[in-house]
Design a protein around this motif. Sequence first.
Motif: not given
Lengths: 340, 459, 171
Positions: C72, C66-70, A186-188, C101, C61-64
Amino acid sequence: MSLDLIKDTRRLRVGLLVGALVLLAVLATVWLQSTRSEWQKRQKTFFSLTGELRHSTEILQSPNCTGRMERCATCHLGARRFDLQGKNLPKVYRSHSRSMLGHLERGTGCVSCHGGSGRALDSRLSHALPGGDQPDPLLDQPYIQASCARCHIPGAREGMPRLVAGAESYLRLGCLICHPLASGGRGSWDFGPDLRATGRKSLAYLKTSLVDPAANFPGSTMPSFKNHFSDEPGELQDVLIFLLSLSIQDAGDCSHGGKLVSGVGKPCADCHAGAAGKAGGRFAHGCVYIVEHKDELNCAACHPKQVPAPGMGGGLCPVVERHRANCAVCHEMSEGSSPG
Amino acid sequence: MKGFFSALWDNLSGLPGNLRRGLRPGVADSGNSAASRLRRSFVYHIHPLRVTRRALRASTTLGLGVVSLTAFLILGVTGVLLMIYYQPGTQQAYASMQDIQYAVALGPFVRALHRWAAYAMLVSILLHLLRVASMGAYRGRELNWLVGLGLGGLALGLAFTGYLLPWDQRSYWAVRVSASMLDSVPLFGLALKNLMLGGQTVGQAALLRFYMLHVAMLPAGMLALIAIHLWRIRRDGGLAKEAGEGEDNELVPAWPHLVLRETLLMLWVLVALSAIAALVSAPLGAPVDVHIPANPEKAPWYFLWAQELVSYSARLGAFVIPALLVLGLVGLPFLDREDKGVGRWFGTPACRLAVLLSGLGAIGALLAFEVLYMQAGPGVFFKALGTLWPDIVNPGSGMIVVAFIAAISSGIATGSTRAAFLSGLVVMLVMLLGFTLIGVCRGPDWVFYWPWEGWPGVS
Amino acid sequence: MGNKDRAKDKGRVSSRRDFLALAGNVGVCACGLAAAGLGARLAVPELHDGPPHKFPVGPAADFVSGTLTWIRDREIFIVHDGDGFGAFSSRCTHLGCTVKRSTEGFYCPCHGASYDGRGRVMTGPARKDLPWYLTWVGSGGRVWVDTDRVVECGRKSANKERVTARDDEES
């Protein structure tokens, strides 16, 4: 005026003869060129320097432990010649240091540690120097320690002190707040991208990201860490080594014992690492660290309005709130608490 | 038993004479050399016995057809040699290319020769088309003109299919983007894309199909069409010209005057391409990343004009303009049926003037369009008017409009259909060349940089 | 022979010879076309290549928030905020390059198309927004995406929402 047929024919035949000779000359040049390519010259020089009487050159290749073919030994003929250790030879022919003997014997090959392109025989491309478009440029000391991460988890084994130091600096400086490294990648945008997914960046780019992030990315909210390194260039290099290790190309599945690399569906192992890469080990647990040291970490640098001053009002650091899900991966948590 | 051995002995001792007689039948009888017999059976088969002096002069055709054929033959030979080592699998293709470049004797030379001969063939085919068009040599030869267009199309197809084979970043993304361009083609687009790629993505199936096309189907088509093309030239009476006058029409024997000239040209083309291949090696890009393109990701130079047009509007660049070009070229010998000026460069002086003015006008128009377009900022300006406007108002459509204006005004001014179509063609040519040059200057993020401005480093 | 002359006066093919010749030609042509047709049918692919269009991307649960995940391998973005999970394509709608981004949202390095933070096209040669796909959280706690079902821009599913029982294929 009528065409003089005989003269015309003669001129044409002469032209053909000249053309044929020029073509032969070009082809002869090509043939000669092919016998004097860079690797052949290097081999001949090596033979003359070491007094060997070999007349023929040949390409030396062998697969490494992941099955990838490597031809480095074609030019680097002295690599395994420990009998040449004391001699004053040009850098290309020097024997390898003995410190990685265990790896050499196990067939890890050259590219797994040094980077570069194993199949090429042209020094420019086989070394894949930075600035080009090759995916895996050659790494020099001290950055070569980043390569340990191709197979090992940082800290899993002895022998990568600077990589581990870099990982610890990553925590101390608070990088983990905006660039968390739990599994799932994850990252944002708001927090900063997942540094394992941005692709391999050059050392220059990474250094600029640390000392002047806006130069790489206009409008970036990342603060500059220029004055935060306790010991330049030492700690800066450690952090760079760790950052390189995050995006370094992994070596592939190896023939002995499957992948040693972390991240195969086990979130724990990303931050914890013990002997042989199994969970149980050395790293401080990132979130607890943040909670315990939030004063030292200077949250206000990024969150000026959101962080209540220590001792004022109730509530937790909002950073912890937002990272609550990290904790919940392994810990049972009730609302409003932080992990014990 | 004795008869058997003596017969055997006779045969063995008579071997030299019998070899000579068996392997060179007819020599003793006719008394002619092998060279002359070869000439009689092959050279005179594809050439007429006599040709005009005009046909011998370099300025008549510039030898472009011969150059194209030579390049094709070089490509065939080098291609077969490369097939010994190249492996058409997504896991092995790049590694086999690296092996050809580094671990195969004379590999870099043969590979470079293959690539430069390919570029040479594309250029010479284009120049050959322009030469034929500007002389009006298609007049009365509609079939051969269409066969020639077919050859040009096959050549582009060969270049396109061959480009994917190294399976590096440039190859993969060029094909992925081009396949997406087919989405803009109405009716057949998606079916054609499915057929071309063997599925929805560019992968192993696509690589195999492209390989099959590149080494088998398209070369077979080229050979067939070349044979028809050369035959039709003979059948249509040789090089096109107006009804004859003067010493130009004096006849001379084809052998050796024409044939040796052709051989000489083929030899020097081979020399030139070999020299270039010996000095400049063919590039091999970074290994493929199927998810992240390089920045900038540019098409090979012969398709840069298409990439530039498509960057204004996918529909226009991928479908409308190519369709108009093809229709215009196909229709040319049917819409222009003038006999006047056939065989002379640009026909009449009036035509020459019209073409020149059109060319100059095209340069001016292109500069004006580009300056306006880049200032306006494409999307921001037109978004307010809806999404159809950027497809309609851009330098690509401007090119079509200017071409039509040039054609019609030349036609009216000179009263000649030849002048009209040549003017239109020249406008398209000049502007497509301009788009190619602009495409060359595009840098990271498709931003235009002058050649003297450096590109910003992209991590 | 006499037949032929009389028939030609009437303007018709008459003799058996002419008819057989014509039939023969037509037959050969038909065979040629049939062969070409079979070859063309062979070339049209039967197998659906590539991974399935409905797939899980990982534990919720991996995707907190407020986040944006790519992601791949699938070339999609997963976004998680207070309204739930959403997914949209990272392939530029112009010609399919992967977008990067930017400060305003996303941009495509290939021809300069740009999109806002929710994938709506802003400038450049792209004409359509980045498509959003149906997203939900399955019973096993994993986030699922179905790229065959395009939804309106910005549509997200709340953490606990079930779409339909049929979609819930968690084991």
